[in-house]
Motif scaffolding. Structure first.
Motif, PDB file in Angstrom:
ATOM      1  N   LYS A 157       6.776  -2.628  56.403  1.00 35.31           N
ATOM      2  CA  LYS A 157       6.517  -4.037  56.129  1.00 35.31           C
ATOM      3  C   LYS A 157       7.723  -4.912  56.446  1.00 35.31           C
ATOM      4  O   LYS A 157       7.612  -5.974  57.028  1.00 35.31           O
ATOM      5  CB  LYS A 157       6.138  -4.191  54.661  1.00 35.31           C
ATOM      6  N   ASP A 171       0.845   6.512  51.338  1.00 40.79           N
ATOM      7  CA  ASP A 171      -0.371   5.716  51.562  1.00 40.79           C
ATOM      8  C   ASP A 171      -0.003   4.246  51.670  1.00 40.79           C
ATOM      9  O   ASP A 171       0.732   3.729  50.838  1.00 40.79           O
ATOM     10  CB  ASP A 171      -1.305   5.887  50.358  1.00 40.79           C
ATOM     11  N   GLY A 172      -0.549   3.586  52.669  1.00 43.75           N
ATOM     12  CA  GLY A 172      -0.319   2.140  52.778  1.00 43.75           C
ATOM     13  C   GLY A 172       1.115   1.789  53.113  1.00 43.75           C
ATOM     14  O   GLY A 172       1.606   0.741  52.718  1.00 43.75           O
ATOM     15  N   GLU A 208       2.228   0.650  55.641  1.00 42.30           N
ATOM     16  CA  GLU A 208       2.306  -0.578  56.436  1.00 42.30           C
ATOM     17  C   GLU A 208       2.676  -1.775  55.572  1.00 42.30           C
ATOM     18  O   GLU A 208       3.206  -2.757  56.057  1.00 42.30           O
ATOM     19  CB  GLU A 208       0.971  -0.874  57.135  1.00 42.30           C
ATOM     20  N   ALA A 209       2.338  -1.702  54.278  1.00 40.68           N
ATOM     21  CA  ALA A 209       2.654  -2.829  53.394  1.00 40.68           C
ATOM     22  C   ALA A 209       3.738  -2.450  52.390  1.00 40.68           C
ATOM     23  O   ALA A 209       3.924  -3.121  51.398  1.00 40.68           O
ATOM     24  CB  ALA A 209       1.395  -3.301  52.668  1.00 40.68           C
ATOM     25  N   GLN A 210       4.424  -1.348  52.650  1.00 40.33           N
ATOM     26  CA  GLN A 210       5.483  -0.899  51.736  1.00 40.33           C
ATOM     27  C   GLN A 210       6.800  -1.579  52.106  1.00 40.33           C
ATOM     28  O   GLN A 210       7.237  -1.530  53.247  1.00 40.33           O
ATOM     29  CB  GLN A 210       5.593   0.623  51.857  1.00 40.33           C
ATOM     30  N   THR A 211       7.430  -2.226  51.118  1.00 42.19           N
ATOM     31  CA  THR A 211       8.666  -2.955  51.395  1.00 42.19           C
ATOM     32  C   THR A 211       9.881  -2.072  51.127  1.00 42.19           C
ATOM     33  O   THR A 211       9.750  -0.968  50.598  1.00 42.19           O
ATOM     34  CB  THR A 211       8.775  -4.202  50.510  1.00 42.19           C
ATOM     35  N   ASP A 249      10.251  -1.113  47.566  1.00 43.26           N
ATOM     36  CA  ASP A 249       9.222  -0.120  47.260  1.00 43.26           C
ATOM     37  C   ASP A 249       9.709   1.274  47.619  1.00 43.26           C
ATOM     38  O   ASP A 249       9.545   2.217  46.848  1.00 43.26           O
ATOM     39  CB  ASP A 249       7.940  -0.409  48.075  1.00 43.26           C
ATOM     40  N   LEU A 303      10.230   4.365  45.139  1.00 36.89           N
ATOM     41  CA  LEU A 303       9.451   5.590  45.322  1.00 36.89           C
ATOM     42  C   LEU A 303      10.368   6.796  45.249  1.00 36.89           C
ATOM     43  O   LEU A 303      10.052   7.799  44.623  1.00 36.89           O
ATOM     44  CB  LEU A 303       8.772   5.582  46.689  1.00 36.89           C
ATOM     45  N   ASN A 343       3.503   2.243  63.094  1.00 32.22           N
ATOM     46  CA  ASN A 343       2.149   1.812  62.715  1.00 32.22           C
ATOM     47  C   ASN A 343       1.096   2.329  63.683  1.00 32.22           C
ATOM     48  O   ASN A 343      -0.085   2.301  63.383  1.00 32.22           O
ATOM     49  CB  ASN A 343       2.053   0.281  62.689  1.00 32.22           C
ATOM     50  N   PRO A 355       0.028  -1.338  48.025  1.00 31.66           N
ATOM     51  CA  PRO A 355      -0.699  -0.076  47.980  1.00 31.66           C
ATOM     52  C   PRO A 355      -0.090   0.898  46.965  1.00 31.66           C
ATOM     53  O   PRO A 355      -0.722   1.861  46.581  1.00 31.66           O
ATOM     54  CB  PRO A 355      -0.559   0.457  49.402  1.00 31.66           C
ATOM     55  N   TRP A 409       1.931  -0.025  43.825  1.00 34.60           N
ATOM     56  CA  TRP A 409       1.851  -0.397  42.413  1.00 34.60           C
ATOM     57  C   TRP A 409       0.862  -1.522  42.159  1.00 34.60           C
ATOM     58  O   TRP A 409       0.788  -2.027  41.043  1.00 34.60           O
ATOM     59  CB  TRP A 409       3.219  -0.826  41.861  1.00 34.60           C
ATOM     60  N   PRO A 423      -3.822  -1.523  53.339  1.00 30.99           N
ATOM     61  CA  PRO A 423      -2.653  -2.371  53.120  1.00 30.99           C
ATOM     62  C   PRO A 423      -2.767  -3.637  53.956  1.00 30.99           C
ATOM     63  O   PRO A 423      -2.176  -3.741  55.020  1.00 30.99           O
ATOM     64  CB  PRO A 423      -1.492  -1.489  53.566  1.00 30.99           C
TER      65      PRO A 423
END
Lengths: 419, 310
Positions: free
Chosen positions: A185, A240-241, A243-246, A249, A253, A395, B137, B139, B157
């Motif tokens: 992201k 998972d996801g 693509e939107a993980q900053t 984040d 994690l 991506n 995606p 939290w 996402p």
């Protein structure tokens, strides 16, 4: 009115100045910096150490906010009110200050011989003839892993790419951990922790980086597309996801123990040490085949130079020589684990994770990020474009070949390598 | 009679100038001068450290250079889509909400009105951050809530996918600003005199047909104003994209609108140094686009709108 005020100020400073002079022959040096996080370290450790060894010189550390630093410094330098010592950003920002005559030439400074050419490259003119800042610290890329998770699954830190992907596959099959904590992201994670992290093994560090600047290699060559091909394979092992993980984040994690491997920069060490409740280890970017020479990104981040218009050039040079000394390196590197001294003399560090990172310097060859020197001067900016392309490749919206081609096309549009 | 008109004409009416002066002065200082400053800046370029007049060369670069023009058209295209989302989703919903709220039998109307209007006064940074968290995606509550109703497989996402990111941001912006058309239309609906409604009822026009045939024509001017406000607001938008996606307007510039493109160019980003001249060129283009849009509205649409006097 303004003139009068100015005059009054002048009188005031001259009176105070002479008063101070009559009192003691002290020279006072002020350091401009953006590292306001480091204020306690300077005040409690570094400055007392210097002043004890050099009576008669007083040093003040005067940092400003990181985002305001460049603009504030430029304004102060133009107005002639800047401090005697200037903390240097790497590459073009500082080079511009030198070209404008704001930074003094330090090529012949005593202590400069303690640094390698790579260490100095961030603060040199393009021809490498003049150096204008003393290298202070660099950050090293690699992978930090969750030792508990690795022990649990019986994985040892991978040395080759094959082992690396085997380990990822094993973590994925187990299902308890996300194999790798990275998101696309924020874009820069993909480029800095991805491309620039594993890349040097492909383009052979300095060899490839310099060839690219000289125009002998292209970003479409296999050694430059290769890292993209590997990055494309990372996709299956991210959370998972992703693509939107900053960036925060990803950090969370990993420190919460939900991910096993974190593609890292060494600046994470002190933060991770306080956050993570498990044991951590680190390994350098894996090489293609066992026994290959390994290359690491050991990127110059902070330097310190002299204001060309300082009133105390001798004292300033004395201080800079001290910054170049092993003594400074040892205090600084231990106070800020993850910011490594660029000195050629090995520095003893207490933090085990930092030790691990810095130990790679002995067995691997160091290089800096390929896009930072010269190649990001024009538009489109190669560094920023690499962010976008690296994220695209992970991506899966662009193939590695396309990414390489577009980057080269963008570079060709403004960069003509000197023949 | 004659002397009287002559007398009232001859003295210069100073009070007009005096009363206008503060507004004119401030407006000139903070709006008109910067505007012309920007237009002027777009005609210059710094070559080897010297500022030179280059005429419309910057505009030629913006449209002629394949990279600049690709970025520009991408940003403009995204901006148009952003505007379309607002026109198609925000304004009809706003009108519908206003129509429901103005229904005399609705209870707790004041509560709904306030609740719907609140997001409008939130800061963009707050909105961007809240929605980033909701849609996260890892939290976020969105994947969790979708899981509760068995729709987990529909979750993606959104903010990280090229094909959805801009639409998602458009809808977030709609969520934030739907209160404004609602309030304006609500006010317009309340100002319709009861006699008109009663007359309609006497003629047997009630319910939905009353809305379509009586109320809608009467609030058309308000809808026109809302459209033009939406247009100007959308083509000046920047904050939401910047706070949710950053200055690079990722993924792959899929959410890049004119505002973020201008910001990146003017101030620079990361290793990219700022280019005030090209930035001013983009700012000028934004000004022209908005000017053209407003002119089309003023001359082609507003003059044709029928107004009713009660």
């Amino acid at each position: 009115m303004r003139n009068k005020l100015f005059l009054a100020l002048l009188m005031g400073t001259s009176v105070l100045g002479t008063a101070g002079g009559a009192f003691a022959q002290d020279a006072t040096l002020t350091i401009e910096s953006w590292r306001n996080d480091d204020l306690p370290i300077w005040q409690d450790k570094l400055i007392p150490a210097f002043e004890a060894a050099n009576p008669g010189i007083k040093v003040t550390f005067a940092p400003s906010a990181p985002t305001e630093y460049n603009a504030a410094l430029n304004a102060k330098l133009d107005a002639g009110s800047a401090g005697d010592l200037i903390t240097c950003r790497p590459f073009d920002a500082s080079l511009e200050l030198f070209n404008k005559g704001h930074l003094g030439d330090l090529t012949d400074l005593a202590g400069m011989e303690n640094f390698t050419d790579v260490a100095k490259s961030a603060w040199q003119t393009d021809d490498g003839k003049s150096t204008f800042c003393v290298p202070m610290a660099s950050v090293i890329h690699g992978f930090i892993y969750n030792k508990d998770a690795f022990d649990q699954l019986g994985i040892t830190p991978p040395a080759t790419e094959e082992e690396f992907f085997a380990a990822l596959e094993k973590i994925k099959a187990d299902g308890n951990y996300i194999p790798m904590a990275m998101g696309t992201k924020d874009l820069w994670e993909a480029a800095t922790m991805g491309y620039q992290n594993i890349g040097p093994n492909y383009w052979h560090g300095e060899e490839g980086r310099l060839a690219l600047i000289k125009g002998e290699q292209k970003l479409t060559d296999p050694q430059w597309v290769g890292p993209f091909e590997t990055l494309a394979k990372w996709k299956h092992y991210l959370g998972d996801g992703f693509e939107a993980q900053t960036y925060p984040d990803s950090q969370n994690l990993f420190t919460l123990g939900r991910a096993a491997i974190y593609p890292a920069g060494s600046w994470e060490i002190s933060g991770f040490n306080t956050q993570a409740q498990f044991k951590m280890g680190a390994f350098p970017p894996p090489v293609k085949a066992a026994g290959d020479t390994c290359y690491i990104s050991d990127h110059n981040d902070i330097g310190i130079g002299m204001n060309a218009k300082t009133k105390n050039p001798e004292a300033a040079k004395k201080f800079l020589s001290w910054v170049a000394s092993p003594e400074f390196a040892s205090i600084y590197a231990n106070a800020l684990p993850g910011f490594f001294s660029l000195s050629s003399t090995p520095v003893k560090m207490e933090d085990p994770l930092a030790q691990e990172f810095v130990s790679w310097r002995d067995k691997c060859k160091s290089t800096i990020r390929s896009t930072y020197q010269i190649l990001s001067r024009g538009t489109p900016n190669l560094e920023n474009e690499t962010w976008v392309k690296s994220a695209n490749v992970i991506n899966g919206t662009e193939t590695p070949q396309q990414a390489g081609e577009e980057l080269q096309k963008g570079l060709d549009s403004w960069y003509k390598p000197a023949k | 009679m004659v002397t009287e008109t002559a007398r009232s004409k001859s003295p210069i009416r100073w009070h007009i100038a005096v009363f206008l002066a503060p507004a004119v002065l401030i407006y000139t200082l903070v709006m008109i001068l910067p505007l012309f400053g920007t237009l002027q800046l777009s005609l210059y370029r710094t070559i080897d450290g010297v500022r030179q007049f280059v005429g419309i060369d910057n505009f030629r670069t913006l449209f002629g250079d394949p990279r600049w023009s690709a970025s520009f058209w991408n940003a403009l295209g995204n901006n148009v889509w952003f505007f379309i989302i607002h026109m198609v989703v925000q304004n009809p919903i706003g009108i519908a909400l206003a129509a429901i709220l103005s229904h005399p039998k609705l209870r707790f109307a004041a509560f709904y009105r306030t609740a719907i209007f609140i997001p409008t006064v939130l800061s963009f940074v707050v909105v961007g951050f809240i929605w980033k968290l909701i849609l996260s995606p890892l939290w976020g509550v969105a994947p969790w809530m979708m899981d509760l109703v068995g729709l987990k497989s529909w979750f993606t996402p959104w903010l990280g996918k090229e094909e959805y990111a801009l639409t998602t941001l458009g809808l977030i912006s709609v969520w934030q600003f739907v209160g404004i058309p609602m309030m304006l239309i609500y006010a317009a609906l309340l100002s319709i005199p009861d006699e008109v409604i009663e007359a309609a009822e006497m003629d047997g026009i009630t319910g939905m047909s009353q809305f379509w045939k009586i109320k809608l024509p009467l609030i058309l001017p308000a809808i026109g104003i809302i459209s033009i406000l939406t247009f100007v607001g959308n083509f000046n938008a920047f904050d939401l994209i910047y706070s949710a996606q950053g200055a690079m307007a990722g993924p792959n510039y899929a959410t890049d609108i004119l505002g973020t493109f201008l910001y990146r160019t003017f101030f620079g980003f990361q290793l990219q140094l700022g280019d005030p001249n090209m930035g001013a060129t983009i700012a000028s283009m934004m000004f022209f686009i908005i000017l053209a849009g407003v002119c089309v509205y003023l001359f082609a649409i507003q003059t044709r709108l029928r107004r009713y006097q009660f």
